[in-house]
Design an enzyme around this catalytic site. Structure first.
Site, PDB file in Angstrom:
ATOM      1  N   TYR A 154       4.602  51.320-131.903  1.00  0.00           N
ATOM      2  CA  TYR A 154       5.118  52.247-130.878  1.00  0.00           C
ATOM      3  C   TYR A 154       5.252  53.665-131.445  1.00  0.00           C
ATOM      4  O   TYR A 154       4.881  54.647-130.791  1.00  0.00           O
ATOM      5  CB  TYR A 154       6.468  51.698-130.406  1.00  0.00           C
ATOM      6  CG  TYR A 154       7.138  52.450-129.293  1.00  0.00           C
ATOM      7  CD1 TYR A 154       6.691  52.338-127.977  1.00  0.00           C
ATOM      8  CD2 TYR A 154       8.242  53.260-129.541  1.00  0.00           C
ATOM      9  CE1 TYR A 154       7.338  53.019-126.950  1.00  0.00           C
ATOM     10  CE2 TYR A 154       8.891  53.934-128.526  1.00  0.00           C
ATOM     11  CZ  TYR A 154       8.433  53.819-127.230  1.00  0.00           C
ATOM     12  OH  TYR A 154       9.077  54.490-126.213  1.00  0.00           O
ATOM     13  N   LYS A 158       3.332  56.993-130.084  1.00  0.00           N
ATOM     14  CA  LYS A 158       4.043  58.178-129.583  1.00  0.00           C
ATOM     15  C   LYS A 158       3.760  59.397-130.463  1.00  0.00           C
ATOM     16  O   LYS A 158       3.657  60.520-129.953  1.00  0.00           O
ATOM     17  CB  LYS A 158       5.540  57.902-129.499  1.00  0.00           C
ATOM     18  CG  LYS A 158       5.920  56.876-128.416  1.00  0.00           C
ATOM     19  CD  LYS A 158       5.479  57.281-127.023  1.00  0.00           C
ATOM     20  CE  LYS A 158       6.221  56.526-125.922  1.00  0.00           C
ATOM     21  NZ  LYS A 158       5.719  56.854-124.578  1.00  0.00           N
TER      22      LYS A 158
HETATM   23  P1  NAP Z   1      10.518  50.658-117.962  1.00  0.00           P
HETATM   24  O1  NAP Z   1      11.785  50.800-117.226  1.00  0.00           O
HETATM   25  O2  NAP Z   1      10.160  49.366-118.606  1.00  0.00           O
HETATM   26  O3  NAP Z   1       9.324  51.108-116.970  1.00  0.00           O
HETATM   27  C1  NAP Z   1       8.001  51.135-117.429  1.00  0.00           C
HETATM   28  C2  NAP Z   1       7.095  51.549-116.308  1.00  0.00           C
HETATM   29  O4  NAP Z   1       5.758  51.656-116.836  1.00  0.00           O
HETATM   30  C3  NAP Z   1       7.043  50.557-115.168  1.00  0.00           C
HETATM   31  O5  NAP Z   1       6.906  51.294-113.960  1.00  0.00           O
HETATM   32  C4  NAP Z   1       5.761  49.771-115.430  1.00  0.00           C
HETATM   33  O6  NAP Z   1       5.150  49.273-114.257  1.00  0.00           O
HETATM   34  C5  NAP Z   1       4.899  50.871-116.012  1.00  0.00           C
HETATM   35  N1  NAP Z   1       3.806  50.370-116.831  1.00  0.00           N
HETATM   36  C6  NAP Z   1       3.861  49.622-117.957  1.00  0.00           C
HETATM   37  N2  NAP Z   1       2.630  49.379-118.399  1.00  0.00           N
HETATM   38  C7  NAP Z   1       1.766  49.975-117.531  1.00  0.00           C
HETATM   39  C8  NAP Z   1       0.370  50.084-117.439  1.00  0.00           C
HETATM   40  N3  NAP Z   1      -0.422  49.487-118.347  1.00  0.00           N
HETATM   41  N4  NAP Z   1      -0.183  50.774-116.414  1.00  0.00           N
HETATM   42  C9  NAP Z   1       0.608  51.363-115.488  1.00  0.00           C
HETATM   43  N5  NAP Z   1       1.954  51.308-115.521  1.00  0.00           N
HETATM   44  C10 NAP Z   1       2.523  50.622-116.529  1.00  0.00           C
HETATM   45  O7  NAP Z   1      10.401  51.746-119.146  1.00  0.00           O
HETATM   46  P2  NAP Z   1      11.139  53.140-119.377  1.00  0.00           P
HETATM   47  O8  NAP Z   1      12.227  52.894-120.335  1.00  0.00           O
HETATM   48  O9  NAP Z   1      11.406  53.823-118.088  1.00  0.00           O
HETATM   49  O10 NAP Z   1       9.995  53.911-120.179  1.00  0.00           O
HETATM   50  C11 NAP Z   1       9.166  54.902-119.570  1.00  0.00           C
HETATM   51  C12 NAP Z   1       8.503  55.716-120.670  1.00  0.00           C
HETATM   52  O11 NAP Z   1       9.516  56.326-121.455  1.00  0.00           O
HETATM   53  C13 NAP Z   1       7.643  54.898-121.635  1.00  0.00           C
HETATM   54  O12 NAP Z   1       6.505  55.643-121.999  1.00  0.00           O
HETATM   55  C14 NAP Z   1       8.549  54.709-122.824  1.00  0.00           C
HETATM   56  O13 NAP Z   1       7.810  54.503-124.011  1.00  0.00           O
HETATM   57  C15 NAP Z   1       9.291  56.031-122.816  1.00  0.00           C
HETATM   58  N6  NAP Z   1      10.572  56.021-123.522  1.00  0.00           N
HETATM   59  C16 NAP Z   1      11.592  55.190-123.099  1.00  0.00           C
HETATM   60  C17 NAP Z   1      12.798  55.229-123.799  1.00  0.00           C
HETATM   61  C18 NAP Z   1      13.976  54.382-123.403  1.00  0.00           C
HETATM   62  O14 NAP Z   1      14.960  54.344-124.175  1.00  0.00           O
HETATM   63  N7  NAP Z   1      13.979  53.718-122.269  1.00  0.00           N
HETATM   64  C19 NAP Z   1      12.937  56.074-124.903  1.00  0.00           C
HETATM   65  C20 NAP Z   1      11.885  56.875-125.283  1.00  0.00           C
HETATM   66  C21 NAP Z   1      10.700  56.849-124.572  1.00  0.00           C
HETATM   67  P3  NAP Z   1       5.421  47.765-113.682  1.00  0.00           P
HETATM   68  O15 NAP Z   1       6.798  47.376-114.108  1.00  0.00           O
HETATM   69  O16 NAP Z   1       5.241  47.934-112.215  1.00  0.00           O
HETATM   70  O17 NAP Z   1       4.369  46.890-114.289  1.00  0.00           O
END
Ligand code: NAP
Length: 243
Positions: A154, A158
């Site tokens: 990851y 990133k």
């Molecule tokens: P989340 O709640 O698990 O949501 C992930 C979203 O991405 C869902 O809408 C999912 O769609 C979609 N997705 C996953 N794989 C996909 C693919 N191959 N094609 C299209 N859509 C896809 O995650 P989140 O925490 O909001 O994370 C969003 C972003 O922020 C990510 O890039 C993550 O790495 C980044 N991020 C998150 C955090 C954190 O603490 N949460 C911190 C730093 C960065 P479905 O569920 O409909 O399949």
């Protein structure tokens, strides 16, 4: 400022940070092109919520890591209209120590973040270049800046996206396309639901996880007409975690 002419494509927007970004941009008057992969129910209820507030939303289910699926979903739309905003947010983590990491946990994580960025952005930026305007925001992570044990895949993805952000910003700046990264720390979403919160809180000066809405406000600003001279930057939204 309300601008009904403008479209924002947000990937991975059925829930979590992407859904908060979709709400934010819909509130700013953008017509949402809302991508997600599999959770139709969550995406449809988000679209309903946006429409009930007077917003416009087109659902685009496809896997960002699959180039053929991306092309068949986006090319017909891009032939007619060009988004002003692209937010590359879709992603997931598959944590584990490197010595025990399976090849698929390595390639799947790189694929969704890096190939996903490439597959979607190359199509959209080609149209933005013709229009000579656009904003691209890549959602990266503290993990890609500081490194975190158990997240080599990851962090590599990133960190790669941060490099891509800076290079693309240099490449397209002359055409008035601004490219930035937003780097969240620990945010409460499905992705972080299983983390040991009590062990992690001492690392966070603000003493809590962030909310998706605390990330989306910055994305909204970067897509607004108040952010016309900012490009190639990485902005942390992490409660003060030391990078
Ligand atoms: P989340 O709640 O698990 O949501 C992930 C979203 O991405 C869902 O809408 C999912 O769609 C979609 N997705 C996953 N794989 C996909 C693919 N191959 N094609 C299209 N859509 C896809 O995650 P989140 O925490 O909001 O994370 C969003 C972003 O922020 C990510 O890039 C993550 O790495 C980044 N991020 C998150 C955090 C954190 O603490 N949460 C911190 C730093 C960065 P479905 O569920 O409909 O399949």
């Amino acid at each position: 400022m309300i601008n009904h002419a403008k479209i924002a494509l947000v990937t991975g927007a059925s829930k979590g940070i992407g859904a908060a970004i979709a709400h934010e941009l819909a509130g700013d008057g953008f017509h949402l092109w809302l991508n997600y992969r599999s959770d139709h129910q969550a995406a449809e209820s988000l679209a309903e919520e946006i429409r009930s507030k007077g917003g416009a939303c087109t659902l685009l289910p496809f896997d960002v890591a699959d180039p053929a699926a991306v092309s068949s979903a986006l090319e017909p739309l891009l032939a007619e209209q060009t988004p002003f905003v692209l937010v590359n947010n879709a992603g997931f983590a598959r944590d584990g120590i490197l010595a025990l990491m399976s090849p698929s946990d390595w390639t799947d994580v790189l694929s969704v973040h890096l190939n996903g960025f490439f597959n979607v952005t190359r199509l959209v930026v080609a149209r933005m270049l013709k229009k000579r305007q656009g904003r691209i925001i890549n959602i990266v992570s503290t993990s890609g800046e500081s490194g975190v044990g158990g997240q080599v895949n990851y962090s590599a993805a990133k960190a790669g996206l941060i490099g891509a952000t800076r290079s693309l910003a240099a490449e397209v700046g002359r055409r008035n396309i601004l490219v930035n990264a937003v780097s969240p720390g620990f945010i409460t979403t499905e992705m972080t639901a299983d983390l040991p919160v009590d062990q992690l809180l001492p690392m966070i000066p603000l003493g809590r996880f962030g909310k998706p809405e605390e990330v989306s406000g910055l994305v909204g600003f970067l897509c607004s007409d108040r952010a016309t001279y900012i490009t190639g930057q990485v902005f942390a939204v992490n409660g003060g975690v030391h990078i």
